[in-house]
Design a protein around this motif. Structure first.
Motif, mmCIF file in Angstrom:
data_model
loop_
_atom_site.group_PDB
_atom_site.id
_atom_site.type_symbol
_atom_site.label_atom_id
_atom_site.label_comp_id
_atom_site.label_asym_id
_atom_site.label_seq_id
_atom_site.Cartn_x
_atom_site.Cartn_y
_atom_site.Cartn_z
ATOM 1 N N PRO A 11 0.859 -1.299 0.320
ATOM 2 C CA PRO A 11 -0.012 -0.288 0.126
ATOM 3 C C PRO A 11 0.775 1.210 -0.341
ATOM 4 O O PRO A 11 2.310 1.171 0.327
ATOM 5 N N VAL A 12 0.504 2.271 -0.271
ATOM 6 C CA VAL A 12 0.593 3.837 -0.228
ATOM 7 C C VAL A 12 0.050 4.631 0.443
ATOM 8 O O VAL A 12 -1.306 4.784 0.225
ATOM 9 N N ILE A 13 0.299 5.492 0.433
ATOM 10 C CA ILE A 13 -0.097 5.892 2.455
ATOM 11 C C ILE A 13 0.259 7.444 1.588
ATOM 12 O O ILE A 13 1.242 7.524 1.039
ATOM 13 N N ASP A 41 6.777 -3.298 4.726
ATOM 14 C CA ASP A 41 4.597 -3.300 4.606
ATOM 15 C C ASP A 41 4.910 -2.293 3.610
ATOM 16 O O ASP A 41 3.351 -2.411 3.229
ATOM 17 N N LEU A 42 4.951 -1.375 3.191
ATOM 18 C CA LEU A 42 4.586 -0.156 2.689
ATOM 19 C C LEU A 42 5.713 0.057 1.110
ATOM 20 O O LEU A 42 6.437 0.066 1.254
ATOM 21 N N HIS A 43 4.910 0.784 0.561
ATOM 22 C CA HIS A 43 5.497 0.672 -0.668
ATOM 23 C C HIS A 43 6.560 2.191 -0.521
ATOM 24 O O HIS A 43 7.133 2.812 -1.036
ATOM 25 N N GLY A 44 5.373 3.431 0.432
ATOM 26 C CA GLY A 44 6.072 4.013 -0.233
ATOM 27 C C GLY A 44 4.543 5.266 0.804
ATOM 28 O O GLY A 44 3.822 5.134 1.043
ATOM 29 N N ILE A 60 -5.499 5.122 3.161
ATOM 30 C CA ILE A 60 -3.739 4.111 2.555
ATOM 31 C C ILE A 60 -4.979 4.179 0.907
ATOM 32 O O ILE A 60 -5.897 3.314 1.121
ATOM 33 N N ASP A 61 -3.956 3.641 0.021
ATOM 34 C CA ASP A 61 -4.135 3.804 -1.484
ATOM 35 C C ASP A 61 -5.944 4.507 -1.916
ATOM 36 O O ASP A 61 -5.580 5.933 -1.174
ATOM 37 N N GLU A 62 -6.028 4.727 -2.082
ATOM 38 C CA GLU A 62 -8.009 5.356 -2.288
ATOM 39 C C GLU A 62 -8.337 5.424 -0.868
ATOM 40 O O GLU A 62 -9.689 6.549 -0.545
ATOM 41 N N ASN A 63 -8.932 4.859 0.342
ATOM 42 C CA ASN A 63 -9.416 4.871 1.311
ATOM 43 C C ASN A 63 -8.473 5.927 2.508
ATOM 44 O O ASN A 63 -7.924 5.609 2.602
#
Length: 100
Positions: A11-13, A41-44, A60-63
């Motif tokens: 996921p991306v924050i 745990d994160l892509h970035g 987190i992503d689009e959420n």
């Protein structure tokens, strides 16, 4: 060192902040804390200046994970780490940031 594989979906924050309110430093601090805590745990973490005044929203992503206007306050870093952990790696021990 080779770049991270983009085939693994981490996921991306995104931290969307109001630049007119001077919230970049707060967003950068939270990004640093999240990247340090969730480095595997994160892509970035993306810092996104908002065009809407007063906005401070963490995705987190689009959420939406946390919205300052909805909650009526900023997230505490301990709280934000717990929210992220609960979404991306529920088994992760946060040490001193763990819920009491």
């Amino acid at each position: 060192m080779e770049p991270a594989s983009f085939t693994t979906k981490k996921p991306v924050i995104t931290i969307e902040y109001c630049p007119k309110c001077r919230w970049l430093l707060r967003a950068a601090y939270m990004a640093q804390e999240l990247l340090t805590t969730f480095e595997d745990d994160l892509h970035g973490v993306l810092l996104h200046p908002s065009e809407i005044a007063g906005r401070y929203t963490v995705f987190i992503d689009e959420n939406i994970l946390f919205d300052r206007k909805r909650e009526g306050r900023f997230p505490e870093i301990k709280e934000l780490k717990q929210l992220v952990r609960d979404q991306i790696n529920p088994e992760k021990d946060l040490g001193h940031s763990e819920k009491k």
